[in-house]
Scaffold this motif. Sequence first.
Motif, PDB file in Angstrom:
ATOM      1  N   LYS A  31      10.850   5.370   4.278  1.00  0.00           N
ATOM      2  CA  LYS A  31      11.402   6.517   5.022  1.00  0.00           C
ATOM      3  C   LYS A  31      12.138   6.037   6.268  1.00  0.00           C
ATOM      4  O   LYS A  31      13.257   6.475   6.550  1.00  0.00           O
ATOM      5  CB  LYS A  31      10.279   7.481   5.400  1.00  0.00           C
ATOM      6  CG  LYS A  31      10.796   8.788   5.983  1.00  0.00           C
ATOM      7  CD  LYS A  31       9.670   9.787   6.169  1.00  0.00           C
ATOM      8  CE  LYS A  31      10.221  11.112   6.662  1.00  0.00           C
ATOM      9  NZ  LYS A  31       9.166  12.126   6.828  1.00  0.00           N
ATOM     10  N   GLY A  90       0.829  -1.201   0.000  1.00  0.00           N
ATOM     11  CA  GLY A  90       0.000   0.000   0.000  1.00  0.00           C
ATOM     12  C   GLY A  90       0.864   1.250   0.000  1.00  0.00           C
ATOM     13  O   GLY A  90       2.003   1.230   0.473  1.00  0.00           O
ATOM     14  N   LYS A  91       0.316   2.340  -0.517  1.00  0.00           N
ATOM     15  CA  LYS A  91       1.093   3.577  -0.669  1.00  0.00           C
ATOM     16  C   LYS A  91       1.592   4.118   0.670  1.00  0.00           C
ATOM     17  O   LYS A  91       2.754   4.482   0.817  1.00  0.00           O
ATOM     18  CB  LYS A  91       0.230   4.636  -1.378  1.00  0.00           C
ATOM     19  CG  LYS A  91       1.030   5.835  -1.846  1.00  0.00           C
ATOM     20  CD  LYS A  91       0.175   6.767  -2.677  1.00  0.00           C
ATOM     21  CE  LYS A  91       0.998   7.944  -3.165  1.00  0.00           C
ATOM     22  NZ  LYS A  91       0.205   8.875  -4.004  1.00  0.00           N
ATOM     23  N   ARG A  92       0.695   4.157   1.671  1.00  0.00           N
ATOM     24  CA  ARG A  92       1.063   4.695   2.984  1.00  0.00           C
ATOM     25  C   ARG A  92       2.106   3.803   3.666  1.00  0.00           C
ATOM     26  O   ARG A  92       3.104   4.281   4.203  1.00  0.00           O
ATOM     27  CB  ARG A  92      -0.175   4.823   3.866  1.00  0.00           C
ATOM     28  CG  ARG A  92       0.085   5.545   5.174  1.00  0.00           C
ATOM     29  CD  ARG A  92      -1.220   5.881   5.890  1.00  0.00           C
ATOM     30  NE  ARG A  92      -0.971   6.594   7.120  1.00  0.00           N
ATOM     31  CZ  ARG A  92      -0.726   6.008   8.284  1.00  0.00           C
ATOM     32  NH1 ARG A  92      -0.716   4.683   8.379  1.00  0.00           N
ATOM     33  NH2 ARG A  92      -0.496   6.723   9.371  1.00  0.00           N
ATOM     34  N   GLY A  93       1.864   2.477   3.633  1.00  0.00           N
ATOM     35  CA  GLY A  93       2.805   1.530   4.233  1.00  0.00           C
ATOM     36  C   GLY A  93       4.164   1.581   3.566  1.00  0.00           C
ATOM     37  O   GLY A  93       5.206   1.514   4.234  1.00  0.00           O
ATOM     38  N   TRP A  94       4.166   1.716   2.224  1.00  0.00           N
ATOM     39  CA  TRP A  94       5.413   1.804   1.465  1.00  0.00           C
ATOM     40  C   TRP A  94       6.201   3.036   1.891  1.00  0.00           C
ATOM     41  O   TRP A  94       7.408   2.965   2.118  1.00  0.00           O
ATOM     42  CB  TRP A  94       5.099   1.861  -0.027  1.00  0.00           C
ATOM     43  CG  TRP A  94       6.310   1.815  -0.906  1.00  0.00           C
ATOM     44  CD1 TRP A  94       6.885   0.718  -1.461  1.00  0.00           C
ATOM     45  CD2 TRP A  94       7.104   2.941  -1.339  1.00  0.00           C
ATOM     46  NE1 TRP A  94       7.987   1.076  -2.205  1.00  0.00           N
ATOM     47  CE2 TRP A  94       8.144   2.423  -2.143  1.00  0.00           C
ATOM     48  CE3 TRP A  94       7.042   4.317  -1.111  1.00  0.00           C
ATOM     49  CZ2 TRP A  94       9.110   3.241  -2.736  1.00  0.00           C
ATOM     50  CZ3 TRP A  94       8.009   5.134  -1.691  1.00  0.00           C
ATOM     51  CH2 TRP A  94       9.030   4.602  -2.497  1.00  0.00           C
ATOM     52  N   LYS A  95       5.507   4.175   2.021  1.00  0.00           N
ATOM     53  CA  LYS A  95       6.180   5.430   2.404  1.00  0.00           C
ATOM     54  C   LYS A  95       6.795   5.325   3.793  1.00  0.00           C
ATOM     55  O   LYS A  95       7.936   5.735   4.010  1.00  0.00           O
ATOM     56  CB  LYS A  95       5.186   6.595   2.376  1.00  0.00           C
ATOM     57  CG  LYS A  95       5.082   7.281   1.045  1.00  0.00           C
ATOM     58  CD  LYS A  95       4.271   8.552   1.179  1.00  0.00           C
ATOM     59  CE  LYS A  95       4.439   9.413  -0.059  1.00  0.00           C
ATOM     60  NZ  LYS A  95       3.711  10.692   0.066  1.00  0.00           N
ATOM     61  N   ILE A  96       6.024   4.780   4.737  1.00  0.00           N
ATOM     62  CA  ILE A  96       6.519   4.653   6.111  1.00  0.00           C
ATOM     63  C   ILE A  96       7.737   3.730   6.158  1.00  0.00           C
ATOM     64  O   ILE A  96       8.751   4.043   6.777  1.00  0.00           O
ATOM     65  CB  ILE A  96       5.410   4.130   7.050  1.00  0.00           C
ATOM     66  CG1 ILE A  96       4.317   5.197   7.212  1.00  0.00           C
ATOM     67  CG2 ILE A  96       5.973   3.731   8.410  1.00  0.00           C
ATOM     68  CD1 ILE A  96       3.048   4.707   7.890  1.00  0.00           C
TER      69      ILE A  96
END
Length: 196
Positions: A146, A137-143
């Motif tokens: 980072k 998922g986009k949010r999980g990938w970003k977290i």
Amino acid sequence: MDSKFPLQEWRIVGFSALLVGTICAFVALIHGVDEAGMRMVIRATGRTSTIFFVSAFVASSLQKVWKTQVSKWMLKNRRYLGLSMAVSHTYHAVALVGLWFVTNGVAPQIEPLGTLGYVLLIVLTITSFKIPAKWLGKRGWKILHKTAMHYLWLGLLFEYGLKLSKSDFIALPFTLLLILAMVLRFAAGRRKEKLV
């Protein structure tokens, strides 16, 4: 494809694999495959990994702070610069195993923080591909990316800091490079806040 930069996408990874492999072969040819030679390969691949890492780490920030053709190229190919770091660090891991063999299991010692860094690098590499990234998922990938990138940055800074404490002054430019990379990211973040 931008004619100014013939190296794009997977060509970057291929070139990086060839370049780092050539460096390793050259070091082994000159210094041999004994303990001293393996340690030289470990140091060399550690440095190439740092350069690829910093390139991926600052790509977005550099484009925000100082837009150039180079920063545009770096941002466009950030994924492949990150994968090049993974390739370089694979050579690094092979050299560590080689060192273990030539010292009859005496070195290197397993460090939990370094092991976690390798685990995160593997996870970053896997999730750099479309299907695993989609599952995350986009949010999980970003977290994940980072957090992992900052952990790797801290690990590299710690490593070079230790070398500096032992009067290994070749570590100085790499230490400064890592510090400047974080300063650049901070500056890009501040610019974004001002725009909001």
